[in-house]
Design an enzyme around this catalytic site. Structure first.
Site, PDB file in Angstrom:
ATOM      1  N   ASP A   1       1.223  -1.636   0.360  1.00  0.00           N
ATOM      2  CA  ASP A   1      -0.032   0.082   0.191  1.00  0.00           C
ATOM      3  C   ASP A   1       0.594   1.079  -0.070  1.00  0.00           C
ATOM      4  O   ASP A   1       0.686   2.373  -0.861  1.00  0.00           O
ATOM      5  CB  ASP A   1      -0.587  -0.069   1.124  1.00  0.00           C
ATOM      6  CG  ASP A   1      -1.668   1.184   1.342  1.00  0.00           C
ATOM      7  OD1 ASP A   1      -2.852   1.483   0.410  1.00  0.00           O
ATOM      8  OD2 ASP A   1      -1.143   1.693   2.538  1.00  0.00           O
TER       9      ASP A   1
ATOM     10  N   GLU B   1      -1.765  -5.438  -3.876  1.00  0.00           N
ATOM     11  CA  GLU B   1      -1.068  -4.576  -2.223  1.00  0.00           C
ATOM     12  C   GLU B   1      -0.171  -5.643  -2.367  1.00  0.00           C
ATOM     13  O   GLU B   1       1.609  -4.904  -2.008  1.00  0.00           O
ATOM     14  CB  GLU B   1      -1.345  -4.018  -1.524  1.00  0.00           C
ATOM     15  CG  GLU B   1      -2.901  -3.382  -2.559  1.00  0.00           C
ATOM     16  CD  GLU B   1      -3.332  -2.713  -1.092  1.00  0.00           C
ATOM     17  OE1 GLU B   1      -3.354  -0.891  -1.327  1.00  0.00           O
ATOM     18  OE2 GLU B   1      -3.538  -2.707   0.026  1.00  0.00           O
TER      19      GLU B   1
END
Length: 227
Positions: free
Chosen positions: A49, A121
């Site tokens: 992220d 992610e």
């Protein structure tokens, strides 16, 4: 059967820490059923992220003509939202490498936006820790850059917001969405949604998630209304 390592090799990306890369594709449901597997992909998701935020921010910052801070913030949010990340995973066909528990597999987890987005992610996190930003760049240039450079991309345009703003420019009423049908297998359902103003159907849309179907219904309505 192709592995994630075969796939990376085709992209000319090496992988030194194979265990970590496998963790990126390991869902918590798999860990629960395989006690020898001690880690799922949640920690790598955290790292990915951060990597994604930095990469997309730099990309948007360098665009010509320059975008305002507000525009960059809005566009970045749309580029890295759950739905968009899931779509990147589908385009790269990464879901086939995902390790799921039996129950999650049976209930369609392999095609669920939230799981695919988290996996994407985590994959970026593992890639960054193993190879640095250069390897991440290879992947994101393929799937994310086209979303930035194509202003008409349906993943980037928030048609629900556009439709609501258009409607409220003429009336203070709000549109609302209704799911009218869900079809197909449980692991790959199709949602059919309508968008209404009062009792009038403004548009219809379909998608592999309820959110996508709502966006497509809003797109249908918006394009009809602005003609």
């Amino acid at each position: 059967m192709e592995t994630i390592f075969d796939w990376l090799k085709k992209k000319k990306i090496a992988c030194h820490d194979r265990k970590r890369m496998m963790e990126a594709f390991t869902h918590s449901s798999y860990v629960n059923e395989h006690k020898k597997q001690t880690h799922d992909n949640e920690r790598l998701e955290f790292m990915g992220d951060a990597v994604l935020q930095v990469w997309s921010s730099e990309k948007l910052f360098k665009l010509e003509p320059e975008l305002s801070e507000g525009k960059m913030t809005t566009l970045r949010a749309q580029l890295v939202c759950e739905e968009a990340l899931a779509e990147y995973s589908r385009k790269l066909k990464l879901g086939r490498f995902l390790r799921l528990g039996i129950g999650e597999e049976k209930t369609g987890g392999r095609n669920r936006d939230s799981i695919l987005a988290d996996m994407f992610e985590a994959f970026l996190g593992a890639l960054y820790l193993d190879q640095g930003m250069a390897a991440v760049d290879i992947i994101l240039e393929e799937v994310l850059t086209p979303m930035i450079t194509s202003p008409k991309s349906e993943l980037v345009i928030d048609y629900k917001t556009r439709l609501q703003e258009y409607v409220q420019s003429d009336t203070r009423k709000n549109v609302h969405y209704e799911l009218v049908k869900m079809s197909g297998p449980s692991n790959q359902p199709t949602f059919d949604v309508i968008v209404l103003l009062d009792d009038i159907i403004l548009g219809k849309g379909s998608g592999q998630s309820k959110k996508r179907a709502e966006q497509m219904a809003a797109k249908d309505a918006f394009e009809k209304m602005v003609k």
